[in-house]
Write a protein that holds these residues in place. Structure first.
Motif, PDB file in Angstrom:
ATOM      1  N   LYS A 116     -21.222  -6.825  75.862  1.00  0.00           N
ATOM      2  CA  LYS A 116     -21.311  -5.792  76.902  1.00  0.00           C
ATOM      3  C   LYS A 116     -21.714  -6.433  78.226  1.00  0.00           C
ATOM      4  O   LYS A 116     -22.827  -6.217  78.727  1.00  0.00           O
ATOM      5  CB  LYS A 116     -22.335  -4.730  76.495  1.00  0.00           C
ATOM      6  CG  LYS A 116     -21.972  -4.021  75.194  1.00  0.00           C
ATOM      7  CD  LYS A 116     -23.070  -3.063  74.759  1.00  0.00           C
ATOM      8  CE  LYS A 116     -22.706  -2.366  73.449  1.00  0.00           C
ATOM      9  NZ  LYS A 116     -23.796  -1.484  72.969  1.00  0.00           N
ATOM     10  N   THR A 119     -23.650  -4.923  81.247  1.00  0.00           N
ATOM     11  CA  THR A 119     -25.097  -4.662  81.245  1.00  0.00           C
ATOM     12  C   THR A 119     -25.893  -5.767  81.934  1.00  0.00           C
ATOM     13  O   THR A 119     -27.073  -5.584  82.210  1.00  0.00           O
ATOM     14  CB  THR A 119     -25.630  -4.484  79.811  1.00  0.00           C
ATOM     15  OG1 THR A 119     -25.443  -5.706  79.076  1.00  0.00           O
ATOM     16  CG2 THR A 119     -24.932  -3.340  79.097  1.00  0.00           C
ATOM     17  N   GLU A 146     -14.026 -10.942  77.583  1.00  0.00           N
ATOM     18  CA  GLU A 146     -14.806  -9.973  78.364  1.00  0.00           C
ATOM     19  C   GLU A 146     -15.687 -10.653  79.415  1.00  0.00           C
ATOM     20  O   GLU A 146     -15.967 -10.080  80.478  1.00  0.00           O
ATOM     21  CB  GLU A 146     -15.680  -9.122  77.427  1.00  0.00           C
ATOM     22  CG  GLU A 146     -14.912  -8.181  76.528  1.00  0.00           C
ATOM     23  CD  GLU A 146     -14.172  -7.104  77.295  1.00  0.00           C
ATOM     24  OE1 GLU A 146     -14.653  -6.685  78.362  1.00  0.00           O
ATOM     25  OE2 GLU A 146     -13.084  -6.697  76.828  1.00  0.00           O
TER      26      GLU A 146
END
Length: 210
Positions: A116, A119, A146
């Protein structure tokens, strides 16, 4: 022999030449006159260098390290790199990582999930020189894809793909082939090398963003 980053040398430990960086010891590694042995058996990045991969690192690079754990490898990276952002998901190793960072003012521990990146995007500076990936989770290539957003145009991805973290039942070569296919979505793969005898069923990958 691969060129070593500035701040990394080969020095004699236990009667043989081994990689070393200058810094405070972290995990009981042998030391000599301020230099600490960088054990390829405990560090996938050191194993990549020892296996002859051109990792393209230079002294003073800005680094994003994914899967920092308690700091074994990232402590060595911070010894010769510039700002070093260390992402780790598990709270227990992050406590150790914070201790490691106390002796390294350029090391920034982040208790975050590498899957993620949004974040921690507000913390990590743009256009880093290297993303070093050592996560032990399924979807390792997806994590690298990512996090490509952080790399500068001439930056490098240095990834250790762990076959057993993806699927213990499949042939490692098949796992590696799938991971490389996924990586090519965002990266040009420059070189790969199996990391035996240092790490079983691991593939070292050097790539750059497309």
């Amino acid at each position: 022999m691969t060129d070593l980053p500035e701040g990394v040398e080969r020095r004699g430990f236990d009667g043989r030449e081994r990689l070393a960086t200058r810094g405070e010891p972290v995990y009981g590694e042998p030391t000599d006159a301020g230099w600490r042995c960088w054990d390829a058996g405990r560090s996938k990045l050191a194993a990549m260098i020892e296996s002859g991969l051109d990792v393209g690192l230079a002294g003073g690079d800005t680094v994003l390290y994914l899967g920092a754990a308690s700091g074994t490898t990232v402590s060595h990276v911070a010894d010769f790199a510039g700002p070093t952002y260390a992402v780790e998901f598990a709270p227990r190793p992050v406590r150790d990582l914070v201790g490691v960072a106390e002796d390294r003012e350029n090391l920034f521990p982040l208790l975050k999930d590498a899957r993620k990146p949004e974040t921690y995007a507000h913390v990590v500076e743009a256009d880093v020189d290297a993303v070093i990936q050592d996560v032990a989770t399924r979807g390792q290539a997806r994590v690298a894809v990512e996090n490509a957003r952080f790399l500068g145009a001439d930056g490098r991805l240095l990834a250790a793909v762990k076959a057993r973290s993806e699927d213990v039942t499949r042939d490692p070569e098949d796992v590696f082939a799938d991971a490389l296919a996924d990586l090519r979505e965002r990266y040009e793969v420059l070189a790969t090398e199996r990391l035996e005898p240092y790490h079983d069923d691991h593939l070292g990958v050097v790539a750059r963003p497309r």
